[in-house]
Design an enzyme around this catalytic site. Structure first.
Site, PDB file in Angstrom:
ATOM      1  N   LYS A  10      45.348  44.910  40.941  1.00 15.48           N
ATOM      2  CA  LYS A  10      45.973  45.967  40.323  1.00 15.48           C
ATOM      3  C   LYS A  10      45.387  47.197  40.227  1.00 15.48           C
ATOM      4  O   LYS A  10      46.131  48.317  40.340  1.00 15.48           O
ATOM      5  CB  LYS A  10      46.194  45.417  38.636  1.00 15.48           C
ATOM      6  CG  LYS A  10      45.182  45.756  37.761  1.00 15.48           C
ATOM      7  CD  LYS A  10      45.518  45.061  36.310  1.00 15.48           C
ATOM      8  CE  LYS A  10      44.183  44.519  35.711  1.00 15.48           C
ATOM      9  NZ  LYS A  10      43.399  45.863  35.366  1.00 15.48           N
ATOM     10  N   ARG A  85      46.447  45.450  25.985  1.00 15.63           N
ATOM     11  CA  ARG A  85      46.002  44.082  26.782  1.00 15.63           C
ATOM     12  C   ARG A  85      46.476  43.246  25.749  1.00 15.63           C
ATOM     13  O   ARG A  85      46.501  41.717  26.255  1.00 15.63           O
ATOM     14  CB  ARG A  85      44.514  44.106  27.050  1.00 15.63           C
ATOM     15  CG  ARG A  85      44.312  43.391  28.196  1.00 15.63           C
ATOM     16  CD  ARG A  85      43.101  44.027  28.800  1.00 15.63           C
ATOM     17  NE  ARG A  85      42.330  43.286  29.820  1.00 15.63           N
ATOM     18  CZ  ARG A  85      41.716  43.915  30.867  1.00 15.63           C
ATOM     19  NH1 ARG A  85      41.345  45.134  30.637  1.00 15.63           N
ATOM     20  NH2 ARG A  85      40.769  43.323  31.489  1.00 15.63           N
ATOM     21  N   ARG A 124      34.166  39.741  45.395  1.00 13.13           N
ATOM     22  CA  ARG A 124      34.355  41.078  44.876  1.00 13.13           C
ATOM     23  C   ARG A 124      33.057  41.788  44.795  1.00 13.13           C
ATOM     24  O   ARG A 124      32.000  41.161  44.238  1.00 13.13           O
ATOM     25  CB  ARG A 124      35.200  40.951  43.750  1.00 13.13           C
ATOM     26  CG  ARG A 124      35.089  42.276  42.856  1.00 13.13           C
ATOM     27  CD  ARG A 124      36.572  42.935  42.627  1.00 13.13           C
ATOM     28  NE  ARG A 124      36.787  43.010  41.316  1.00 13.13           N
ATOM     29  CZ  ARG A 124      37.871  43.196  40.733  1.00 13.13           C
ATOM     30  NH1 ARG A 124      39.030  42.955  41.401  1.00 13.13           N
ATOM     31  NH2 ARG A 124      38.032  43.450  39.576  1.00 13.13           N
ATOM     32  N   ARG A 157      29.511  42.373  39.370  1.00  8.20           N
ATOM     33  CA  ARG A 157      29.646  42.736  37.896  1.00  8.20           C
ATOM     34  C   ARG A 157      29.385  41.395  37.280  1.00  8.20           C
ATOM     35  O   ARG A 157      29.676  40.351  37.456  1.00  8.20           O
ATOM     36  CB  ARG A 157      30.818  43.167  37.817  1.00  8.20           C
ATOM     37  CG  ARG A 157      30.956  44.655  37.423  1.00  8.20           C
ATOM     38  CD  ARG A 157      32.453  45.069  37.477  1.00  8.20           C
ATOM     39  NE  ARG A 157      33.392  44.520  36.390  1.00  8.20           N
ATOM     40  CZ  ARG A 157      34.660  44.885  36.165  1.00  8.20           C
ATOM     41  NH1 ARG A 157      35.189  45.668  37.137  1.00  8.20           N
ATOM     42  NH2 ARG A 157      35.487  44.092  35.446  1.00  8.20           N
ATOM     43  N   ARG A 168      37.824  34.881  31.075  1.00  3.72           N
ATOM     44  CA  ARG A 168      38.731  35.814  31.209  1.00  3.72           C
ATOM     45  C   ARG A 168      40.130  35.484  31.474  1.00  3.72           C
ATOM     46  O   ARG A 168      41.093  36.038  30.878  1.00  3.72           O
ATOM     47  CB  ARG A 168      38.241  36.988  32.016  1.00  3.72           C
ATOM     48  CG  ARG A 168      36.977  37.756  31.649  1.00  3.72           C
ATOM     49  CD  ARG A 168      36.634  38.424  32.568  1.00  3.72           C
ATOM     50  NE  ARG A 168      37.063  39.828  33.162  1.00  3.72           N
ATOM     51  CZ  ARG A 168      36.821  40.546  33.925  1.00  3.72           C
ATOM     52  NH1 ARG A 168      36.094  40.294  34.898  1.00  3.72           N
ATOM     53  NH2 ARG A 168      37.692  41.598  34.009  1.00  3.72           N
TER      54      ARG A 168
HETATM   55  P1  AMP Z   1      38.731  45.527  33.296  1.00  3.17           P
HETATM   56  O1  AMP Z   1      37.809  46.582  34.211  1.00  3.17           O
HETATM   57  O2  AMP Z   1      39.986  46.028  33.049  1.00  3.17           O
HETATM   58  O3  AMP Z   1      38.920  44.159  34.010  1.00  3.17           O
HETATM   59  O4  AMP Z   1      37.748  45.261  31.870  1.00  3.17           O
HETATM   60  C1  AMP Z   1      36.779  44.891  31.924  1.00  3.17           C
HETATM   61  C2  AMP Z   1      36.629  44.130  30.355  1.00  3.17           C
HETATM   62  O5  AMP Z   1      36.595  45.251  29.376  1.00  3.17           O
HETATM   63  C3  AMP Z   1      37.405  43.257  29.960  1.00  3.17           C
HETATM   64  O6  AMP Z   1      36.883  41.867  30.391  1.00  3.17           O
HETATM   65  C4  AMP Z   1      37.223  43.318  28.552  1.00  3.17           C
HETATM   66  O7  AMP Z   1      36.034  42.726  27.762  1.00  3.17           O
HETATM   67  C5  AMP Z   1      37.122  44.803  28.210  1.00  3.17           C
HETATM   68  N1  AMP Z   1      38.657  45.284  27.858  1.00  3.17           N
HETATM   69  C6  AMP Z   1      39.100  46.260  28.969  1.00  3.17           C
HETATM   70  N2  AMP Z   1      40.185  46.600  28.390  1.00  3.17           N
HETATM   71  C7  AMP Z   1      40.542  45.911  26.999  1.00  3.17           C
HETATM   72  C8  AMP Z   1      41.577  45.779  26.178  1.00  3.17           C
HETATM   73  N3  AMP Z   1      42.622  46.563  26.201  1.00  3.17           N
HETATM   74  N4  AMP Z   1      41.334  45.258  25.152  1.00  3.17           N
HETATM   75  C9  AMP Z   1      40.210  44.577  25.011  1.00  3.17           C
HETATM   76  N5  AMP Z   1      39.403  44.372  25.934  1.00  3.17           N
HETATM   77  C10 AMP Z   1      39.411  45.263  26.912  1.00  3.17           C
END
Ligand code: AMP
Length: 217
Positions: A10, A85, A124, A157, A168
């Site tokens: 994405k 989310r 990744r 990461r 996740r």
């Molecule tokens: P991402 O890079 O989008 O995968 O986000 C990394 C991490 O940030 C996720 O695993 C969550 O812990 C946190 N996170 C990102 N966006 C949200 C959201 N809208 N609500 C809650 N946690 C979030």
């Protein structure tokens, strides 16, 4: 808005959309990582959730997004990635947009089977400096171990270990799917098969945007 499980591609598709249609890009994960780099009380709280691969509580996210959107001002032509989310974040966001006389045009939902997610994430790498992402198989950096954009070191990461990934994905099923269903009922979702080459996926998204009259080309 674009949504999908980890490693669904994405972020890559979002970048392509932003470039082609000159959109502003609001990426929640990135906003949180930038926040975490600081030393505020909020940074410490957020770090704990993100590093465990679990969602940051809605109250905190709403606080962060409010502050962020307050600074952005214009809400035309924005691509949201990673927000909302959860169902309650979506409900909050709907109210927020309604007050501003705005609306979400479309939710692009990129799907990917769990096994493929796990396999992709083992390949990744993320730049520790600018957070650009690479895949050693499908999108390798030009210089092994270093970022094409800024030359930063490429790392795995903290929230992309197999255990964190599974957590996740469980959270995605439990928390994000109900949000997608909420928008699906409003016929706002286009589902895109993410288990295909990057360019084909992008063409598919563009076709869907055209079909809905959101873009001309
Ligand atoms: P991402 O890079 O989008 O995968 O986000 C990394 C991490 O940030 C996720 O695993 C969550 O812990 C946190 N996170 C990102 N966006 C949200 C959201 N809208 N609500 C809650 N946690 C979030």
């Amino acid at each position: 808005m674009i949504v999908g499980p980890q490693a669904s591609g994405k972020g890559t598709q979002a970048e392509k959309l932003v470039e082609k249609y000159h959109l502003a890009y609001v990426q929640m994960g990135d906003i949180l990582r930038k926040l975490m780099a600081g030393e505020s009380v909020l940074a410490v709280q957020v770090k704990d959730f993100v590093n465990k691969g679990i969602l940051v509580p809605d109250e905190i996210i709403i606080k962060v997004i409010n502050e962020y959107l307050g600074r952005v001002g214009e809400l035309e032509g924005v691509l949201f990635d990673g927000f909302p989310r959860t169902l309650s974040q979506a409900q909050y966001f709907e109210e927020f947009l309604k007050e501003k006389g705005k609306q979400i045009d479309l939710i692009v939902y990129i799907t990917l089977p769990r096994e493929v997610t796990l396999e992709r994430l083992s390949n990744r790498r993320t730049c520790e400096k600018c957070a650009a992402t690479y895949n050693l198989v499908t999108k390798p950096p030009k210089n092994k171990g270093f970022c094409d954009n800024c030359g930063g070191r490429l790392i795995i990461r903290g929230d992309e270990t197999p255990q964190a990934i599974n957590t996740r994905l469980d959270y995605f099923e439990k928390n994000t799917k109900p949000m997608i269903d909420f928008y699906r009922q409003k016929e706002m979702v286009e589902e895109i098969d993410g288990n295909r080459p990057i360019e084909i996926i992008f063409e598919d998204i563009v076709e869907k945007l055209k079909k809905r009259g959101l873009v001309n080309a």
